[in-house]
Every structure is written in C-alpha cells, then in structure tokens.
Design an enzyme around this catalytic site. Structure first.
Site, PDB file in Angstrom:
ATOM      1  N   GLY A  67       0.811  -1.207   0.000  1.00 32.50           N
ATOM      2  CA  GLY A  67       0.000   0.000   0.000  1.00 32.50           C
ATOM      3  C   GLY A  67       0.846   1.258   0.000  1.00 32.50           C
ATOM      4  CB  SER A  68       0.090   4.602   1.325  1.00 28.02           C
ATOM      5  OG  SER A  68      -1.114   4.737   0.597  1.00 28.02           O
ATOM      6  CB  THR A  69       4.488   1.502   3.475  1.00 27.41           C
ATOM      7  OG1 THR A  69       4.272   0.264   2.791  1.00 27.41           O
ATOM      8  CG2 THR A  69       3.609   1.573   4.711  1.00 27.41           C
ATOM      9  CE  LYS A 112       0.232   6.617  -1.768  1.00 27.23           C
ATOM     10  NZ  LYS A 112      -0.924   7.244  -1.087  1.00 27.23           N
TER      11      LYS A 112
END
Length: 482
Positions: free
Chosen positions: A212-214, A216
């Site tokens: 997920g957004s980790t 990014k």
C-alpha cells in the site's frame, strides 16, 4: 569338453563375485544415504542423545533440553517464552525436523558439526560438545511488539539502522515450539498445520503482501534521485482526480478534502495522496521505479538474515495504468515487514543499508567463534541529500499527518501509513501498514520498525494504519530507545 566346463565355472564364479560386489556397493551406498537422511531414526537418535546447545537472547538462553525417559531419544527440546520467540528460533522436533535458527545450525546445536572440537560420532555416539547461537534480539523490543500485536494477525520487525542488527521479529498468532518437540505430538501438529490463521508461518519474513502507501517512500526516492523533482517541497504536476493512463479509470484519494492537487511530496506523504504517487510512477516509468525498488531490496530471492526471507516483488511487463497503480503499492507489488523496515532503515541511516541480521555469532563450547556477522556492513542506496529530504517529510507525517500515533516523547520520529487489499473481488482482505524510524538525540540510539496487521475490519483507509499499526510501532520504538 573339460575346457568348456572350466570356462563355464570361471564365468559363473566371476558373475557371482560381480553380483556380490554390486550388492555390497548398493548396501554401502544405501547405508550412506540413510545416514544422511534427516528422517533416519539413527540420525534422530544421535541428535537427541544428549542435551542440545542453546539459542541465546541478550545473554539468556531461550531454549533448553529435558530428559524424556523414553529410551533412545534421551532428550527433548524445550523453550522459554516459546510463543514470544517462535518467529526467531523456529522449532526443533524429533518428529517434524527443525526450522529457522534451529534448522540452520542444527549441526552446531546437536554437536555433529565438524567445526566443533569434539563433534558427535553418529556411530559410537561419544559425548559431543554442542555450540551456541547468539542472537541480536532485544528482549524488551520483542516483548513490546508481541504484546502490542496481541490477538491480532500480523507481524513486526525492528532494525538498528546503523548496525543492521534485528532487534525484534514478531509474528502473530504464534505457537509454543515445545508443543511439537517430541515424537507423540501428532494432535498438536495437526492443529497447527490446519489452523487457518497459519501460526507456523513467519509473517515477518515469509508472507509478502501489497505494501500500500508505505511503498510511496520508494517512489518518492526514485523521483528525487532521478531529478524528476528537486526536493520534497517542490509542487508536483498531479491532477486531482487523476485518471489512470490509457484508461477511463479515475483514481481517488482517501480524503477528498486533502490538498492533493499538484501537491508537494511532503504534503502528498502527509495526506497520503494517491494521485501524486500514481502520476509520479507513470512519469518515471516502470524501469526507473523497479531499479529503485531493487536497490532497497525488492526482487531479491536470496535475502538471508540468516533465515531466508521470501522475495518482496516489484513486477515487470506492465502497461502505463498498471505502472501507475504500483506507485501506491498496489497491482502486483508485494513486500514483507522485513522489507519495509529496511526502507525506513535506509532513510534513517543517511541513505545506506546496513545488512540486516538477527545472529551476531555462532560459538563452540569454549566461546570461540565458528561464524560471525559483521555490524554496519553498508551499501549506498540513495544519496545523503535524498535521505535527509525523506526523513523531513516522514517527520511531517507523524507530527501533522496520518501517523500521529507513532510519536515518541523526546525523539525524532518519522513514518508512513499504508493500507492495501489483497484477493479477488468481494473476498479482498484489507491490511494496515506502518513503517517508521526513531532517533533519540540525547543518546544517539536509532531504530526502524515496520508493522503489518492483516484482516483489519477498519483497514480500508489510512486511518487504520495510524489507528492499528502505528501504535505497535510506537511501543517498539520507545522500547528500543530506552
């Protein structure tokens, strides 16, 4: 006539000798094969004829041996706080073999390793001198992670960014290896292997899931290193809403009121703006994002710590829309908690990766080293300037963004929340992530932590990363900085 008979007799004799010789060779070969077969009873008897050597945490053995009183298998493995340390030790079973540290150094622990001064002779069974495995685990950090995860299904890893020492490795639900140490533990084995929550799986190392957004953070590192953006405070070219390239699919943000249109990297991490990082990945292209991911450790199927971790994956052969989705840690991107802890460790350690390891030394009965693992063996991953920029942005996430529950009093803390879904259609399972680092300016202590919580009912937004995973990381970081 007599010559013919003599020739026939000689031939018959030679044939018999040849067959006998072959039989003798086959027996010798099969005997050797059996001696090397881990399931062979004689070898098992040799392994458990005497007490095993120990696995040690902070100077204290977390394993032991007890007399069985059951004939040939004189000793059985025991564990202190077995559930707490199962993700570190693995198990040593008379019936089911050995895993993890127990398996890697079974020869040292049972005294049969040739490097030992008096290795066990499997035939005569003379007294052996087993060795010891010294881990890098900090018991307080391990306990903090295990207690904070509680009854949740998940995992957590803590690393010293400077040395690479793994301070904690937790996987829940756990199990007590003592339950399957003997030869009459079939019911316990059946229960563990058939449990749908898979307690025998080390989730910290061996269950990669969408980060997920980790992820990014990896995309931001690629953009800064490539020069696509010169700093985390330069505005990006990121429309909101963002339509995936060559499609009509609109990618939304969790918080529709967040200032995500053309947001800076700092703001985009603070609010976890999907449009910014999806567009960034598409602009960079899959090859550049993959190259950065691989520098951090993705696609490495030989990552040994020393237990081998499953590879975290950044895919190839994607179209532009799929590449954009990888920018938010979706499509076919997967990662282990170990991998995401490594990402934060690199950022904390000024852009360098210290090789992660959870064993410091393996020693013989006199304490002499058989194997040693160096601290601080580093590789440059990103520039010092990029690491500094990302640390600054991660601090903003904790102080003003989606990671406020990770704050540790008196310490510099940076982090990134993440959520993801895995599975098909209506059966998709949500996951909550948090990856972070903390530094104590008064002592110089540092730690990097990644936490994954599976099957979180609330894990459909960044709120769950902060509400569920960040508090676990916070407790582990506070324990490490004490």
């Amino acid at each position: 006539m007599n010559k013919t008979i003599r020739r026939t007799s000689v031939f018959a004799l030679l044939l018999v000798l040849a067959l006998l010789g072959r039989a003798t060779w086959v027996q010798a070969y099969e005997g050797k094969a059996l001696a090397n077969d881990s399931k062979n009873r004689r070898k098992t008897i040799a392994q458990y004829a005497q007490p095993l050597g120990n696995i040690v945490v902070a100077g204290t053995p977390v394993t032991g041996s007890k007399r069985t009183g059951s004939g040939d298998l004189a000793y059985e493995r025991t564990y202190t706080d077995g559930e707490l340390y199962a993700a570190v030790t693995g198990y040593s079973s008379q019936a089911y073999g050995a895993t993890q540290l127990e398996g890697i150094w079974s020869g040292v622990l049972d005294g049969t390793d040739d490097r030992l001064k008096n290795p066990l002779d499997a035939v005569t069974r003379k007294r052996r001198e087993p060795g010891t495995v010294l881990t890098t685990i900090d018991p307080e950090v391990q306990k903090a992670g295990y207690r904070a995860l509680g009854g949740k299904k998940g995992a957590a890893v803590a690393i010293d960014p400077v040395s690479g020492r793994i301070l904690a490795m937790v996987s829940t639900p756990s199990y007590d290896p003592s339950r399957i140490a003997g030869t009459t533990d079939g019911d316990a084995w059946k229960q563990l292997t058939e449990d749908p929550d898979k307690p025998l799986v080390n989730r910290a190392l061996r269950q990669p899931l969408p980060p997920g957004s980790t992820f990014k953070l990896v995309v931001a590192a690629a953009a800064l290193e490539d020069g696509l953006y010169s700093s985390v405070d330069v505005r990006t070219a990121s429309p909101d809403p963002y339509t995936l390239p060559t499609t009509r699919t609109v990618l939304k943000n969790e918080n529709s009121a967040a200032p995500c249109e053309n947001a800076t990297i700092r703001t985009a991490l603070q609010y976890s703006c999907n449009n910014v990082f999806a567009k960034m990945a598409a602009d960079l292209g899959q090859d550049k994002v993959r190259a950065m991911a691989e520098k951090f450790g993705f696609n490495d199927d030989e990552r040994d710590v020393p237990v081998r971790a499953y590879a975290s994956v950044y895919p190839s052969g994607m179209d532009p829309a799929q590449t954009a989705l990888t920018g938010i840690g979706q499509f076919d991107v997967t990662a282990t908690p170990l991998q995401m802890a490594m990402v934060s460790a690199v950022i904390a350690n000024d852009g360098r990766l210290a090789a992660p390891h959870m064993v410091s030394e393996v020693v013989d009965s006199d304490g002499d080293a058989l194997e040693s693992f160096a601290d601080g063996d580093t590789t440059r991953i990103v520039s010092s300037a990029t690491a500094e920029q990302l640390r600054s942005a991660m601090v903003t996430v904790v102080e003003e963004g989606t990671g406020t529950n990770a704050a540790v009093a008196g310490a510099e803390v940076g982090g990134k929340t993440g959520t993801a879904q895995h599975g098909e259609n209506n059966s998709k399972t949500p996951y909550a992530w948090f990856t972070s680092y903390a530094k104590d300016p008064s002592t110089g202590k540092q730690v990097a932590v990644a936490v994954l919580i599976e099957d979180s009912g609330a894990a459909r937004s960044e709120v769950s990363g902060n509400g569920l995973a960040a508090p676990v990381a916070q407790k582990m970081m506070a324990a490490a900085l004490k």
